[in-house]
Design a protein around this motif. Structure first.
Motif, short mmCIF file in Angstrom:
data_model
loop_
_atom_site.label_atom_id
_atom_site.label_comp_id
_atom_site.label_asym_id
_atom_site.label_seq_id
_atom_site.Cartn_x
_atom_site.Cartn_y
_atom_site.Cartn_z
N GLY A 152 0.82 -1.19 0.00
CA GLY A 152 0.00 0.00 0.00
C GLY A 152 0.86 1.24 0.00
N ALA A 153 0.27 2.38 0.35
CA ALA A 153 1.00 3.64 0.30
C ALA A 153 2.22 3.65 1.20
CB ALA A 153 0.06 4.79 0.67
N SER A 154 2.09 3.11 2.41
CA SER A 154 3.22 3.14 3.35
C SER A 154 4.34 2.20 2.92
CB SER A 154 2.75 2.81 4.76
OG SER A 154 2.22 1.49 4.84
N GLY A 155 3.98 0.99 2.49
CA GLY A 155 5.00 0.03 2.07
C GLY A 155 5.77 0.49 0.86
N LEU A 156 5.06 1.00 -0.14
CA LEU A 156 5.73 1.46 -1.35
C LEU A 156 6.50 2.75 -1.11
CD1 LEU A 156 3.05 0.64 -4.07
CD2 LEU A 156 5.16 -0.61 -3.55
N SER A 157 6.00 3.60 -0.20
CA SER A 157 6.76 4.80 0.15
C SER A 157 8.09 4.42 0.79
CB SER A 157 5.95 5.67 1.12
OG SER A 157 6.71 6.78 1.58
N ALA A 158 8.05 3.44 1.69
CA ALA A 158 9.28 2.96 2.30
C ALA A 158 10.23 2.41 1.25
CB ALA A 158 8.96 1.90 3.35
N ALA A 159 9.69 1.65 0.29
CA ALA A 159 10.52 1.08 -0.77
C ALA A 159 11.16 2.17 -1.62
CB ALA A 159 9.67 0.16 -1.64
N ILE A 160 10.39 3.20 -1.94
CA ILE A 160 10.91 4.32 -2.74
C ILE A 160 12.06 5.01 -2.02
CG2 ILE A 160 10.35 6.65 -3.57
CD1 ILE A 160 7.51 5.53 -4.21
N GLN A 161 11.84 5.33 -0.75
CA GLN A 161 12.86 6.05 0.00
C GLN A 161 14.09 5.19 0.28
OE1 GLN A 161 12.67 9.34 0.77
NE2 GLN A 161 10.73 9.41 -0.33
N SER A 220 0.47 7.60 5.91
CA SER A 220 1.09 6.36 5.42
C SER A 220 2.38 6.65 4.67
CB SER A 220 0.10 5.62 4.51
OG SER A 220 -1.02 5.17 5.22
N ILE A 221 2.33 7.59 3.77
CA ILE A 221 3.52 7.93 2.97
C ILE A 221 4.65 8.44 3.87
CG2 ILE A 221 4.41 9.58 1.28
CD1 ILE A 221 1.75 9.20 -0.24
N TYR A 222 4.31 9.27 4.84
CA TYR A 222 5.35 9.87 5.68
C TYR A 222 5.92 8.89 6.70
CZ TYR A 222 3.17 13.90 3.48
OH TYR A 222 2.65 14.77 2.54
N THR A 223 5.11 8.01 7.27
CA THR A 223 5.68 7.01 8.17
C THR A 223 6.54 6.01 7.42
OG1 THR A 223 3.60 5.74 8.05
CG2 THR A 223 3.90 7.19 9.95
N GLY A 224 6.17 5.70 6.17
CA GLY A 224 7.02 4.84 5.35
C GLY A 224 8.38 5.48 5.12
N ALA A 225 8.38 6.79 4.87
CA ALA A 225 9.64 7.51 4.66
C ALA A 225 10.48 7.55 5.93
CB ALA A 225 9.34 8.93 4.18
N ILE A 226 9.83 7.72 7.08
CA ILE A 226 10.55 7.74 8.36
C ILE A 226 11.26 6.41 8.60
CG2 ILE A 226 10.23 7.77 10.86
CD1 ILE A 226 7.97 9.86 10.36
N VAL A 236 12.39 -1.62 22.28
CA VAL A 236 12.32 -1.79 20.83
C VAL A 236 12.53 -3.27 20.48
CG1 VAL A 236 13.51 -1.31 18.66
CG2 VAL A 236 13.05 0.55 20.28
N ILE A 237 11.66 -3.80 19.64
CA ILE A 237 11.83 -5.16 19.13
C ILE A 237 12.84 -5.07 17.98
CG2 ILE A 237 10.69 -7.12 18.01
CD1 ILE A 237 8.09 -6.16 19.42
N PRO A 238 14.02 -5.63 18.14
CA PRO A 238 15.09 -5.43 17.15
C PRO A 238 14.68 -5.79 15.73
CG PRO A 238 15.96 -6.47 19.12
CD PRO A 238 14.47 -6.48 19.27
N ASN A 239 14.97 -4.85 14.83
CA ASN A 239 14.84 -5.03 13.37
C ASN A 239 13.40 -4.98 12.85
OD1 ASN A 239 17.66 -5.57 13.43
ND2 ASN A 239 17.24 -7.73 13.82
N LEU A 240 12.44 -4.62 13.69
CA LEU A 240 11.04 -4.63 13.27
C LEU A 240 10.45 -3.22 13.27
CD1 LEU A 240 8.60 -6.39 12.44
CD2 LEU A 240 7.98 -6.48 14.87
N TYR A 241 9.86 -2.85 12.12
CA TYR A 241 9.22 -1.55 11.96
C TYR A 241 7.76 -1.75 11.55
CZ TYR A 241 14.03 0.27 11.73
OH TYR A 241 15.34 0.59 12.01
N ALA A 242 6.94 -0.76 11.86
CA ALA A 242 5.54 -0.78 11.43
C ALA A 242 5.19 0.62 10.92
CB ALA A 242 4.61 -1.18 12.56
N VAL A 243 4.45 0.66 9.82
CA VAL A 243 4.13 1.95 9.19
C VAL A 243 2.69 1.94 8.68
CG1 VAL A 243 6.52 2.42 8.50
CG2 VAL A 243 5.05 1.11 6.97
N GLY A 244 2.21 3.12 8.32
CA GLY A 244 0.89 3.23 7.70
C GLY A 244 -0.25 2.97 8.65
#
Length: 594
Positions: A168-177, A577-583, A547-555
């Motif tokens: 979705g928007a967050s996953g693809l935003s993360a991929a782009i960044q 969604s787009i901005y949390t993916g970028a973060i 923090v759970i090592p190596n795990l992120y959640a977005v969108g």
């Protein structure tokens, strides 16, 4: 920049879209592709197939209306199957339209699995094809013999720097960044047959703050503190202020980058996401080229973001369901995946969960938002709470209350399109007591709760001949979803509403010119709010705040960190969604560069 495209636009057996299901069968009839319960598979195959050569056309109910299919046959085979007309949602139905006909011809069979995320359109195509083949003289029982499904083979483990779950928007935003300024090996896994998630069926707007091009053009903006204050005031609670400051920090640069790369949104029109806000919303240009009731621009935005992710070098695999996380000594090390033909493990240095919400998981709604258990969803088919389910064993924390929504007619029509849009065009709204309840003046995000709290969780949109869209209501009468009457008394009788109260309400509002119309209106979901608690960098934390090592959640999986109770503003879903993916992407790049 490398370009690695791995797209698997093929079939997968999908869960039934219960919230959107529409059974058009009668008696013991089964949908095309399903073997009758008491039928013994026929040992005859293609040898027994006979047709009357020619082209045959038939229609069957899809998601929103009829799907019309043209089938061409010769004496012994199916030569072609084409969908020549349909009214189902573009961008969702497309996957089924592309795949199902090809599979019928390729296999000379109607025993074809539905396309993940487009179940009802798939069934519509199969039923229409079956009817056309019957007209061609075929014994369709021979075409519906199923073969045993093969067990998934065990594939070799694969290694990536980052794996993103959800497109979705967050996953693809993360991929782009992640890929625009690095050589990281990035894999996006999507369980459906098409990318986009719920953003693909959303309104197609993104707000930006912090000095972006749209803020400068229209002269409207927020400081970080103003943004936080607005969201906390509406939500009635303290939110994740550190994350919100980070959203403010990345918003302008992230938004402007997408615009510079070609995102077609309007950055000069002053359109506020909430009338009391300073969120300027950049709407998809598609929205200005079609009638309001013909659809929204979420698809066009997501098509662009998907192509940009591929262009930047991300790999995207469709029909690839992540079933669990790989965890070693409390650290996330990768994911386990089931594809169409095999299951395998993807080892990754970092895992980003962009799995969306849970609007299509009834049991999770009962658990996390029980007041809304009767509400239907108009969201992506993949919104089943996977991110929450996969992390339960990690002692994660759920934050946020309420749900995102507005109103519509039913799961098929939603809140836009020629039918769905008129649900929000009533001059007044009355409940079964014949009285108004404040819907006319409420911000649309608040109407979810307003309508949900009425008797039977519904109300009626009422209008007379002075309505701005009488044509739309007349079309609704033809479609069987609008009630029409010459007088209010007659309309009240047809609706089984308190007659005296309704007459008084209509009189007080000056509706004097019959005939009159009424449309049943119900609350619907456009997303969920409760989600995983994360840090300012979108790292998932446990109940101890670790923090759970190596795990992120977005969108959408994290919306409860940034707003609460109800949907606060247009553009918030896609923007957040787009901005949390970028973060997440920025933090991962920094971590992996050490």
């Amino acid at each position: 920049m490398k370009r690695f495209i791995s797209i698997l636009l093929v079939l997968v057996l999908v869960f039934s879209l219960t919230a959107c299901g529409q059974n058009t069968n009668t008696g013991n009839e089964k949908p095309a592709g399903e073997e009758p319960a008491n039928e013994t598979p026929d040992t005859e195959t293609e040898a027994g197939l006979k047709f009357t050569p020619g082209k045959y056309t038939a229609s069957a109910m899809g998601m929103k209306g009829d799907v019309t299919v043209e089938v061409e046959v010769d004496e012994t085979s199916i030569k072609s199957v084409k969908v020549v007309d349909n009214v189902d949602t573009k961008g969702i139905a497309d996957a089924a339209i592309e795949v199902i006909p090809a599979k019928i011809v390729e296999g000379q069979t109607l025993a074809v699995d539905t396309v993940s995320g487009a179940t009802m359109t798939s069934f519509g195509i199969l039923r229409a094809a079956e009817a056309a083949l019957k007209d061609a003289g075929a014994d369709v029982s021979l075409l519906k013999v199923k073969t045993d499904k093969k067990e998934l083979s065990q594939g070799p483990a694969q290694d990536y720097d980052v794996v993103i779950v959800g497109s979705g928007a967050s996953g693809l935003s993360a991929a782009i960044q992640l890929t625009k300024d690095s050589d990281l090996k990035v894999l996006v896994l999507e369980k459906l047959a098409y990318p986009g998630g719920s953003s693909r069926v959303c309104g197609g707007g993104i707000w930006a703050i912090g000095g972006s091009v749209i803020n400068k053009n229209v002269g409207v903006d927020y400081t970080a503190d103003e943004y936080i204050e607005f969201m906390e005031t509406l939500g009635g609670t303290t939110l994740n202020r550190d994350l919100m400051r980070n959203i403010h920090k990345v918003s302008a640069e992230t938004f402007d980058y997408l615009v510079e790369k070609g995102l077609l949104v309007n950055v000069t029109n002053k359109s506020l996401g909430h009338p009391a806000s300073n969120f300027p919303v950049a709407w998809s240009n598609v929205n200005s080229t079609v009638k309001y009731n013909e659809g929204y621009g979420g698809k066009s935005i997501m098509d662009f973001i998907y192509e940009l992710a591929l262009e930047n070098g991300a790999e995207v695999r469709l029909n690839s369901k992540v079933t669990s996380l790989v965890v070693e000594n409390g650290s996330v090390k990768g994911v386990n995946v089931e594809g169409l033909d095999s299951k395998y493990t993807v080892n990754a240095k970092k895992v980003v969960l962009a799995t969306g919400g849970f609007t299509r998981n009834v049991e999770m709604i009962k658990e996390l938002a029980p007041d809304y258990a009767s509400v239907f969803a108009f969201t992506g088919a993949g919104s089943t709470g996977d991110g929450i389910t996969m992390t339960r064993d990690l002692d994660t924390v759920i934050v946020g209350e309420g749900m995102m929504g507005l109103t519509g007619y039913n799961p098929n029509y939603g809140y836009y399109g020629a039918e769905g849009a008129i649900a929000r065009k009533g001059q007044i709204y009355i409940n079964k007591d014949g009285k108004q309840f404040g819907a006319e003046k409420a911000f649309y995000g608040e109407t979810l709760a307003l309508f949900n709290n009425q008797t039977d969780h519904m109300a009626y949109a009422i209008c007379d001949q002075n309505n701005s869209d009488v044509e739309g209501f007349e079309n609704g009468v033809k479609a069987g979803i609008v009630t029409k009457a010459d007088t209010i008394e007659e309309l009240a009788t047809k609706l089984d509403v308190d007659k005296d109260a309704m007459i008084q309400t209509v009189k007080e509002n000056g509706l004097e010119y019959g005939p009159y119309y009424a449309m049943e209106v119900r609350p619907l979901f456009i997303g969920s709010i409760p989600g995983l608690k994360v840090t300012e960098n979108t790292e998932v934390v446990n109940s101890k705040g670790e923090v759970i090592p190596n795990l992120y959640a977005v969108g959408e999986l994290t919306f409860g960190n940034t707003f609460n109770d109800y949907y606060p503003s247009s553009g918030t879903g896609m923007g957040t969604s787009i901005y949390t993916g970028a973060i997440a992407a920025r933090h991962i790049v920094a971590q992996l560069s050490k």
